[in-house]
Scaffold this motif. Structure first.
Motif, PDB file in Angstrom:
ATOM      1  N   SER A 117       0.806  -1.221   0.000  1.00 42.61           N
ATOM      2  CA  SER A 117       0.000   0.000   0.000  1.00 42.61           C
ATOM      3  C   SER A 117       0.837   1.268   0.000  1.00 42.61           C
ATOM      4  CB  SER A 117      -0.931   0.020   1.219  1.00 42.61           C
ATOM      5  OG  SER A 117      -0.178   0.091   2.424  1.00 42.61           O
ATOM      6  N   GLY A 118       2.021   1.191   0.602  1.00 41.78           N
ATOM      7  CA  GLY A 118       2.832   2.389   0.745  1.00 41.78           C
ATOM      8  C   GLY A 118       2.334   3.252   1.900  1.00 41.78           C
ATOM      9  N   LEU A 119       3.043   4.325   2.163  1.00 40.98           N
ATOM     10  CA  LEU A 119       2.687   5.238   3.245  1.00 40.98           C
ATOM     11  C   LEU A 119       2.530   6.651   2.684  1.00 40.98           C
ATOM     12  CD1 LEU A 119       5.142   3.926   6.016  1.00 40.98           C
ATOM     13  CD2 LEU A 119       2.685   3.500   5.848  1.00 40.98           C
ATOM     14  N   ASP A 120       1.564   6.776   1.802  1.00 38.26           N
ATOM     15  CA  ASP A 120       1.338   8.072   1.161  1.00 38.26           C
ATOM     16  C   ASP A 120       0.886   9.122   2.174  1.00 38.26           C
ATOM     17  OD1 ASP A 120       1.951   6.911  -1.260  1.00 38.26           O
ATOM     18  OD2 ASP A 120      -0.143   6.564  -1.817  1.00 38.26           O
ATOM     19  N   ARG A 121       1.271  10.363   1.903  1.00 42.35           N
ATOM     20  CA  ARG A 121       0.865  11.472   2.760  1.00 42.35           C
ATOM     21  C   ARG A 121      -0.418  12.098   2.221  1.00 42.35           C
ATOM     22  NH1 ARG A 121       3.162  14.289   6.609  1.00 42.35           N
ATOM     23  NH2 ARG A 121       5.237  13.409   6.200  1.00 42.35           N
ATOM     24  N   PHE A 122      -1.439  12.199   3.081  1.00 42.56           N
ATOM     25  CA  PHE A 122      -2.706  12.801   2.698  1.00 42.56           C
ATOM     26  C   PHE A 122      -2.904  14.178   3.337  1.00 42.56           C
ATOM     27  CE2 PHE A 122      -3.257   8.306   1.948  1.00 42.56           C
ATOM     28  CZ  PHE A 122      -3.998   8.264   0.779  1.00 42.56           C
ATOM     29  N   THR A 123      -2.347  14.346   4.519  1.00 44.65           N
ATOM     30  CA  THR A 123      -2.410  15.630   5.209  1.00 44.65           C
ATOM     31  C   THR A 123      -1.070  15.833   5.920  1.00 44.65           C
ATOM     32  OG1 THR A 123      -3.119  14.945   7.438  1.00 44.65           O
ATOM     33  CG2 THR A 123      -4.831  15.090   5.729  1.00 44.65           C
ATOM     34  N   PRO A 124      -0.829  17.012   6.468  1.00 46.24           N
ATOM     35  CA  PRO A 124       0.424  17.223   7.212  1.00 46.24           C
ATOM     36  C   PRO A 124       0.565  16.284   8.415  1.00 46.24           C
ATOM     37  CG  PRO A 124      -0.562  19.329   6.646  1.00 46.24           C
ATOM     38  CD  PRO A 124      -1.582  18.286   6.297  1.00 46.24           C
ATOM     39  N   ARG A 125      -0.540  15.712   8.893  1.00 46.75           N
ATOM     40  CA  ARG A 125      -0.497  14.839  10.066  1.00 46.75           C
ATOM     41  C   ARG A 125      -0.352  13.355   9.729  1.00 46.75           C
ATOM     42  NH1 ARG A 125      -2.526  16.949  15.000  1.00 46.75           N
ATOM     43  NH2 ARG A 125      -3.171  19.136  14.872  1.00 46.75           N
ATOM     44  N   THR A 126      -0.374  13.010   8.446  1.00 46.52           N
ATOM     45  CA  THR A 126      -0.287  11.603   8.054  1.00 46.52           C
ATOM     46  C   THR A 126       1.038  10.980   8.477  1.00 46.52           C
ATOM     47  OG1 THR A 126      -1.666  12.042   6.105  1.00 46.52           O
ATOM     48  CG2 THR A 126      -0.424   9.987   6.132  1.00 46.52           C
ATOM     49  N   VAL A 127       0.966   9.800   9.067  1.00 51.27           N
ATOM     50  CA  VAL A 127       2.166   9.055   9.436  1.00 51.27           C
ATOM     51  C   VAL A 127       2.755   8.420   8.178  1.00 51.27           C
ATOM     52  CG1 VAL A 127       3.058   7.086  10.727  1.00 51.27           C
ATOM     53  CG2 VAL A 127       1.344   8.579  11.762  1.00 51.27           C
ATOM     54  N   THR A 128       3.994   8.750   7.863  1.00 48.54           N
ATOM     55  CA  THR A 128       4.640   8.210   6.667  1.00 48.54           C
ATOM     56  C   THR A 128       5.923   7.450   6.987  1.00 48.54           C
ATOM     57  OG1 THR A 128       5.813  10.302   6.314  1.00 48.54           O
ATOM     58  CG2 THR A 128       3.683  10.019   5.189  1.00 48.54           C
ATOM     59  N   SER A 129       6.178   7.222   8.266  1.00 50.63           N
ATOM     60  CA  SER A 129       7.368   6.504   8.711  1.00 50.63           C
ATOM     61  C   SER A 129       6.973   5.111   9.210  1.00 50.63           C
ATOM     62  CB  SER A 129       8.070   7.273   9.828  1.00 50.63           C
ATOM     63  OG  SER A 129       8.907   6.436  10.598  1.00 50.63           O
ATOM     64  N   ARG A 130       7.664   4.097   8.718  1.00 54.83           N
ATOM     65  CA  ARG A 130       7.402   2.729   9.166  1.00 54.83           C
ATOM     66  C   ARG A 130       7.601   2.605  10.671  1.00 54.83           C
ATOM     67  NH1 ARG A 130       7.578  -2.204   6.148  1.00 54.83           N
ATOM     68  NH2 ARG A 130       6.646  -1.788   4.124  1.00 54.83           N
ATOM     69  N   GLU A 131       8.670   3.202  11.177  1.00 52.49           N
ATOM     70  CA  GLU A 131       8.982   3.100  12.597  1.00 52.49           C
ATOM     71  C   GLU A 131       7.884   3.750  13.442  1.00 52.49           C
ATOM     72  OE1 GLU A 131      11.019   4.191  10.261  1.00 52.49           O
ATOM     73  OE2 GLU A 131      12.391   2.465  10.147  1.00 52.49           O
ATOM     74  N   GLU A 132       7.435   4.919  13.021  1.00 50.73           N
ATOM     75  CA  GLU A 132       6.387   5.612  13.760  1.00 50.73           C
ATOM     76  C   GLU A 132       5.070   4.843  13.705  1.00 50.73           C
ATOM     77  OE1 GLU A 132       4.186  10.016  13.926  1.00 50.73           O
ATOM     78  OE2 GLU A 132       5.890   9.671  12.581  1.00 50.73           O
ATOM     79  N   LEU A 133       4.765   4.271  12.539  1.00 49.61           N
ATOM     80  CA  LEU A 133       3.540   3.486  12.410  1.00 49.61           C
ATOM     81  C   LEU A 133       3.582   2.259  13.312  1.00 49.61           C
ATOM     82  CD1 LEU A 133       0.825   2.900  11.045  1.00 49.61           C
ATOM     83  CD2 LEU A 133       2.091   1.723   9.221  1.00 49.61           C
ATOM     84  N   GLU A 134       4.693   1.548  13.321  1.00 52.69           N
ATOM     85  CA  GLU A 134       4.815   0.353  14.159  1.00 52.69           C
ATOM     86  C   GLU A 134       4.664   0.713  15.636  1.00 52.69           C
ATOM     87  OE1 GLU A 134       4.988  -2.882  13.777  1.00 52.69           O
ATOM     88  OE2 GLU A 134       4.760  -2.730  11.609  1.00 52.69           O
ATOM     89  N   ALA A 135       5.236   1.835  16.034  1.00 47.64           N
ATOM     90  CA  ALA A 135       5.111   2.270  17.428  1.00 47.64           C
ATOM     91  C   ALA A 135       3.651   2.562  17.764  1.00 47.64           C
ATOM     92  CB  ALA A 135       5.974   3.505  17.669  1.00 47.64           C
ATOM     93  N   GLU A 136       2.936   3.189  16.823  1.00 46.91           N
ATOM     94  CA  GLU A 136       1.519   3.464  17.052  1.00 46.91           C
ATOM     95  C   GLU A 136       0.720   2.173  17.173  1.00 46.91           C
ATOM     96  OE1 GLU A 136      -0.790   6.149  14.859  1.00 46.91           O
ATOM     97  OE2 GLU A 136       0.744   7.716  14.760  1.00 46.91           O
TER      98      GLU A 136
END
Length: 263
Positions: A170-189
Motif C-alpha cells: 500500500s505504501g505510506l502516502d501522505r494525505f495531510t500534514p499529520r499523516t504518518v509516513t514513517s514505518r517506525e512511527e507506524l509500528e510504534a503506534e
C-alpha cells in the motif's frame, strides 16, 4: 457456440479467457451437481484436453474434486472457504447494524464497520448520527490502512509478516500534514493500539476529520473488522475520543460476542 458461451466480448487475451472458462466450469458444476471431462468440454465448447487442464487447475486449488478415481467432478470445499469469508462479512454487518444505530444515536456521530480488502480498508456499513453535518457515504469506499483508525486497528492485530507485506503493497502516502509516513512511527503506534484496545486518528486522512476504532473479533479470536466512530475535528476532539473510548470498545466487544467470540 452453446448457451454457456464463454467467448466473452470483453476477453482480450488467453488469460482472461481461461478465467472466464474456469468460472463457467464452476457454474456448470453448481447447476448439475457433477460432470465428467467430456460433459464439461461440450458445455464450454472446448477440446477435452483443455477441459481436463481447467479441471486440474481448479482441483489443485480445492475448488473442485473428483468423486472417485477418474470419476466425475463436483464442487470442492475450497468453494466453502470462499463463501465463508463472504458469510463472515454478512454476519458482521447484520449483527452490527443495531449496535451502530444505537451508538450513532448515543454519540451523535457517524458509525462505520470496516474490514480489510487486499491492502486497503473497505467500509461495509454506515449509520450517521444526529449531529452529522455531512452526507458523505463511506460504504464500499476503499481507504488507506496507515492513516485511518479502522486500518490501524486491523493492521495492529496481524502477524508481523502479513502486516509488513500489506504496508509494502500500500505504501505510506501522505494525505495531510499529520499523516504518518514513517514505518517506525507506524509500528510504534500499532503497539499502542494493541495495548490500549483502540486506535485514534487526528486529521490524518482528511483535514478536519477525526476518528477512532475498536477491534471486532470472530469466534476464533481473529480480528475481522473494526467498529469506527468519526466526526469533525472541532467536535470529536482527541479528548472527546478518549472519553468515549470505553463505549466504543464495549460495543465492539458486544459485536464480537454476537459473532461467537467468548474471550
Amino acid at each position: 457456440m452453446n448457451s454457456y458461451g464463454t467467448e466473452s466480448a470483453g476477453a482480450s487475451g488467453g488469460g482472461v479467457q481461461s478465467v472466464d472458462r474456469a468460472v463457467t466450469v464452476l457454474e456448470i458444476l453448481a447447476q448439475r451437481g457433477e460432470a465428467g471431462v467430456s460433459e464439461v468440454a461440450e458445455a464450454i465448447d472446448v477440446h477435452k484436453s483443455t477441459a481436463f487442464r481447467l479441471l486440474g487447475a481448479l482441483e489443485a486449488h480445492g475448488m473442485v474434486e473428483q468423486e472417485g478415481e477418474r470419476g466425475k467432478y463436483r464442487l470442492g470445499f475450497g468453494i466453502v472457504r470462499l463463501a465463508g469469508a463472504v458469510t463472515g462479512r454478512i454476519d458482521v454487518t447484520k449483527h452490527g447494524r443495531g449496535i451502530c444505530e444505537r451508538l450513532a444515536e448515543q454519540l451523535g456521530e457517524t458509525m462505520n464497520i470496516a474490514v480489510l480488502e487486499s491492502h486497503h480498508v473497505i467500509n461495509l456499513d454506515q449509520v450517521r448520527g444526529r449531529s452529522s453535518i455531512t452526507a458523505q457515504n463511506w460504504v464500499g469506499r476503499l481507504t488507506p490502512m496507515h492513516c485511518t483508525s479502522s486500518g490501524k486497528v486491523l493492521l495492529s492485530h496481524l502477524d508481523a509478516g502479513r502486516r509488513d507485506a500489506l504496508v509494502t503493497a500500500s505504501g505510506l502516502d501522505r494525505f495531510t500534514p499529520r499523516t504518518v509516513t514513517s514505518r517506525e512511527e507506524l509500528e510504534a503506534e500499532l503497539v499502542t493500539v494493541r495495548e490500549q484496545g483502540y486506535a485514534m486518528t487526528v486529521e490524518e486522512y482528511e483535514e478536519g476529520l477525526n476518528a477512532m476504532a475498536a477491534p471486532v473479533r470472530s469466534r476464533d479470536g481473529e480480528t475481522v473488522a473494526a467498529l469506527t466512530v468519526s466526526g469533525p475535528a472541532f467536535r470529536l476532539t482527541s479528548e472527546r475520543m478518549r472519553e468515549i473510548a470505553s463505549v466504543v470498545v464495549s460495543a465492539a466487544d458486544e459485536l464480537s460476542r454476537k459473532l461467537g467470540y467468548l474471550g
